[in-house]
Scaffold this motif. Sequence first.
Motif, PDB file in Angstrom:
ATOM      1  N   THR A  69      36.755  34.643  41.311  1.00  0.00           N
ATOM      2  CA  THR A  69      36.671  35.847  42.140  1.00  0.00           C
ATOM      3  C   THR A  69      37.387  35.637  43.473  1.00  0.00           C
ATOM      4  O   THR A  69      38.100  36.535  43.956  1.00  0.00           O
ATOM      5  CB  THR A  69      35.195  36.211  42.389  1.00  0.00           C
ATOM      6  OG1 THR A  69      34.537  36.416  41.138  1.00  0.00           O
ATOM      7  CG2 THR A  69      35.079  37.466  43.242  1.00  0.00           C
ATOM      8  N   VAL A  70      37.204  34.462  44.066  1.00  0.00           N
ATOM      9  CA  VAL A  70      37.848  34.162  45.343  1.00  0.00           C
ATOM     10  C   VAL A  70      39.368  34.187  45.196  1.00  0.00           C
ATOM     11  O   VAL A  70      40.080  34.806  45.999  1.00  0.00           O
ATOM     12  CB  VAL A  70      37.389  32.784  45.871  1.00  0.00           C
ATOM     13  CG1 VAL A  70      38.210  32.371  47.086  1.00  0.00           C
ATOM     14  CG2 VAL A  70      35.908  32.828  46.231  1.00  0.00           C
ATOM     15  N   LEU A  71      39.898  33.526  44.164  1.00  0.00           N
ATOM     16  CA  LEU A  71      41.352  33.450  43.981  1.00  0.00           C
ATOM     17  C   LEU A  71      41.950  34.830  43.727  1.00  0.00           C
ATOM     18  O   LEU A  71      43.012  35.176  44.277  1.00  0.00           O
ATOM     19  CB  LEU A  71      41.681  32.497  42.842  1.00  0.00           C
ATOM     20  CG  LEU A  71      41.381  31.018  43.119  1.00  0.00           C
ATOM     21  CD1 LEU A  71      41.534  30.193  41.850  1.00  0.00           C
ATOM     22  CD2 LEU A  71      42.297  30.481  44.217  1.00  0.00           C
ATOM     23  N   LEU A  72      41.298  35.634  42.905  1.00  0.00           N
ATOM     24  CA  LEU A  72      41.805  36.985  42.644  1.00  0.00           C
ATOM     25  C   LEU A  72      41.706  37.855  43.902  1.00  0.00           C
ATOM     26  O   LEU A  72      42.617  38.648  44.192  1.00  0.00           O
ATOM     27  CB  LEU A  72      41.027  37.628  41.501  1.00  0.00           C
ATOM     28  CG  LEU A  72      41.269  37.024  40.106  1.00  0.00           C
ATOM     29  CD1 LEU A  72      40.346  37.668  39.079  1.00  0.00           C
ATOM     30  CD2 LEU A  72      42.725  37.208  39.695  1.00  0.00           C
ATOM     31  N   GLY A  73      40.637  37.704  44.651  1.00  0.00           N
ATOM     32  CA  GLY A  73      40.508  38.455  45.897  1.00  0.00           C
ATOM     33  C   GLY A  73      41.583  38.087  46.897  1.00  0.00           C
ATOM     34  O   GLY A  73      42.133  38.962  47.601  1.00  0.00           O
ATOM     35  N   LEU A  74      41.924  36.808  46.963  1.00  0.00           N
ATOM     36  CA  LEU A  74      42.978  36.359  47.887  1.00  0.00           C
ATOM     37  C   LEU A  74      44.333  36.929  47.498  1.00  0.00           C
ATOM     38  O   LEU A  74      45.129  37.312  48.359  1.00  0.00           O
ATOM     39  CB  LEU A  74      43.027  34.833  47.903  1.00  0.00           C
ATOM     40  CG  LEU A  74      41.821  34.137  48.549  1.00  0.00           C
ATOM     41  CD1 LEU A  74      41.879  32.644  48.305  1.00  0.00           C
ATOM     42  CD2 LEU A  74      41.783  34.425  50.050  1.00  0.00           C
ATOM     43  N   GLY A 106      46.098  29.689  53.169  1.00  0.00           N
ATOM     44  CA  GLY A 106      45.417  28.409  53.222  1.00  0.00           C
ATOM     45  C   GLY A 106      44.256  28.322  52.250  1.00  0.00           C
ATOM     46  O   GLY A 106      44.054  27.297  51.582  1.00  0.00           O
ATOM     47  N   THR A 107      43.485  29.402  52.138  1.00  0.00           N
ATOM     48  CA  THR A 107      42.334  29.383  51.252  1.00  0.00           C
ATOM     49  C   THR A 107      42.763  29.344  49.792  1.00  0.00           C
ATOM     50  O   THR A 107      42.137  28.685  48.957  1.00  0.00           O
ATOM     51  CB  THR A 107      41.436  30.605  51.507  1.00  0.00           C
ATOM     52  OG1 THR A 107      41.129  30.675  52.896  1.00  0.00           O
ATOM     53  CG2 THR A 107      40.150  30.514  50.734  1.00  0.00           C
ATOM     54  N   PHE A 108      43.851  30.035  49.454  1.00  0.00           N
ATOM     55  CA  PHE A 108      44.342  29.991  48.073  1.00  0.00           C
ATOM     56  C   PHE A 108      44.751  28.575  47.695  1.00  0.00           C
ATOM     57  O   PHE A 108      44.367  28.065  46.629  1.00  0.00           O
ATOM     58  CB  PHE A 108      45.526  30.941  47.888  1.00  0.00           C
ATOM     59  CG  PHE A 108      46.014  31.013  46.464  1.00  0.00           C
ATOM     60  CD1 PHE A 108      45.494  31.952  45.594  1.00  0.00           C
ATOM     61  CD2 PHE A 108      46.969  30.125  45.992  1.00  0.00           C
ATOM     62  CE1 PHE A 108      45.926  32.012  44.268  1.00  0.00           C
ATOM     63  CE2 PHE A 108      47.398  30.170  44.676  1.00  0.00           C
ATOM     64  CZ  PHE A 108      46.885  31.117  43.812  1.00  0.00           C
ATOM     65  N   ALA A 172      48.015  39.520  37.943  1.00  0.00           N
ATOM     66  CA  ALA A 172      47.819  39.777  36.510  1.00  0.00           C
ATOM     67  C   ALA A 172      47.775  38.470  35.717  1.00  0.00           C
ATOM     68  O   ALA A 172      46.957  38.320  34.795  1.00  0.00           O
ATOM     69  CB  ALA A 172      48.939  40.682  35.994  1.00  0.00           C
ATOM     70  N   ILE A 173      48.642  37.531  36.062  1.00  0.00           N
ATOM     71  CA  ILE A 173      48.666  36.236  35.358  1.00  0.00           C
ATOM     72  C   ILE A 173      47.374  35.472  35.608  1.00  0.00           C
ATOM     73  O   ILE A 173      46.776  34.906  34.682  1.00  0.00           O
ATOM     74  CB  ILE A 173      49.887  35.411  35.807  1.00  0.00           C
ATOM     75  CG1 ILE A 173      51.178  36.103  35.369  1.00  0.00           C
ATOM     76  CG2 ILE A 173      49.828  33.997  35.242  1.00  0.00           C
ATOM     77  CD1 ILE A 173      52.435  35.459  35.914  1.00  0.00           C
ATOM     78  N   LEU A 174      46.917  35.451  36.856  1.00  0.00           N
ATOM     79  CA  LEU A 174      45.669  34.767  37.179  1.00  0.00           C
ATOM     80  C   LEU A 174      44.486  35.406  36.456  1.00  0.00           C
ATOM     81  O   LEU A 174      43.610  34.714  35.921  1.00  0.00           O
ATOM     82  CB  LEU A 174      45.436  34.788  38.690  1.00  0.00           C
ATOM     83  CG  LEU A 174      46.308  33.866  39.529  1.00  0.00           C
ATOM     84  CD1 LEU A 174      46.204  34.236  41.016  1.00  0.00           C
ATOM     85  CD2 LEU A 174      45.923  32.410  39.326  1.00  0.00           C
ATOM     86  N   ALA A 175      44.441  36.737  36.437  1.00  0.00           N
ATOM     87  CA  ALA A 175      43.336  37.433  35.788  1.00  0.00           C
ATOM     88  C   ALA A 175      43.294  37.133  34.292  1.00  0.00           C
ATOM     89  O   ALA A 175      42.215  37.033  33.692  1.00  0.00           O
ATOM     90  CB  ALA A 175      43.460  38.936  36.017  1.00  0.00           C
TER      91      ALA A 175
END
Length: 397
Positions: A69-74, A106-108, A172-175
């Motif tokens: 969720t964090v990575l997609l939100g970023l 940075g967070t990603f 889209a790739i990450l999801a």
Amino acid sequence: MPIAVYALTAGAFGIGATEFVIMGLLLQVAGDLHVSLPLAGLLVSAYALGVTIGAPTLTFAARSLPRRTVLLGLMAVFVAGNIACALAPNYAALVAARIVTSLAHGTFFGVGSVVAADLAPPDRKASAIAVMFTGLTVATLLGVPAGAWIGLTYGWRATFWAVAGVGVLAFAILAAALPPLRQDGPATPVRRELAALLRAPVLLALATTTLGYAGVFAAFTYIQPMLTRVTGIAEASVSPILLVFGLGLAVGNIAGGKLADRLPRHAALATLLLLTGVLAVFGVALRSPATAIAAVGLLGAAGFATVAPLQMRVLDQAGDAGRNLASSANIAAFNLGNALGAWAGGAALSSGFGLEAVPLVGAGLSLLGVMASLLASRAPQPLPTMCLHARGPRRGL
């Protein structure tokens, strides 16, 4: 390597492109928004500042959320920030949009490093981090020149629209590829996470990153005047030579990851010593076009060979209690090193030293990083149960 690691590479490519693409658009931005070139250059500084402050802050705020969720939100923040850049009506709005975009950076990379390491086999954790950072090297090698061409042909706003499109594709790739990454239970208590970050070995590892990597930007910031004014290379030839630097980044990134897998305790020190040596002879190499081009490639290789080992060093020293926060703090340390190196190189020139002396300043900074690394290696090590190399991969994060 799990497919999800390559999905992280796609996200790293998009974020890397937006970080560096502004350097090829400064003249167009300055002219269109009616600001001076130095003021336009502050768009680079604003981004770095946003990464430095936002990386640990946002990671800490999102520590209780699932990492997927964090990575997609970023990535969503990244897309929105680039759209805001493309639509910015004035300079102040563009600065604000760049800062918003930088919050994802940075967070990603910090959270993504932890995810990549945990998804990889036990003996390929550092290589997984290097694979993710390959997106950044490819962005430097291909994305930045392409963005500059788009800006020159269709206007600088078109470049930000293109980067936003890359972000949508990366989302889209990450999801599609990221598994349902879950936390190992409740979020780590605030006091324990901060205590892990403030341990002497972790702080020394962060200092190693800042000082060691500062050497790269002390030289790279002034690569154009060094090549043209010292070596005598034509300005039109600088861009092709920078491709050599990009190729060096790609080679050094993978090599550094493999070295960190084989020699996890010594890879950071070894790569920093190599970087210090390259910077020490860089000024002499500038006297000949052939040796100057070779030195540029070696600088890229040696500089990025340090990335995976330094990131892995922080992850190991932080232990389970503070890996997310420490990992993002190390990304902030890289950016702080960028700013420190550029400032130190400029200070040397302002003090009357020639361009040949700038790489020596970088060598001095990297040597300080070597000293910090030696101190870190003598500091008490984390408990074996907290060491990344002491266990296999987990299904849930």
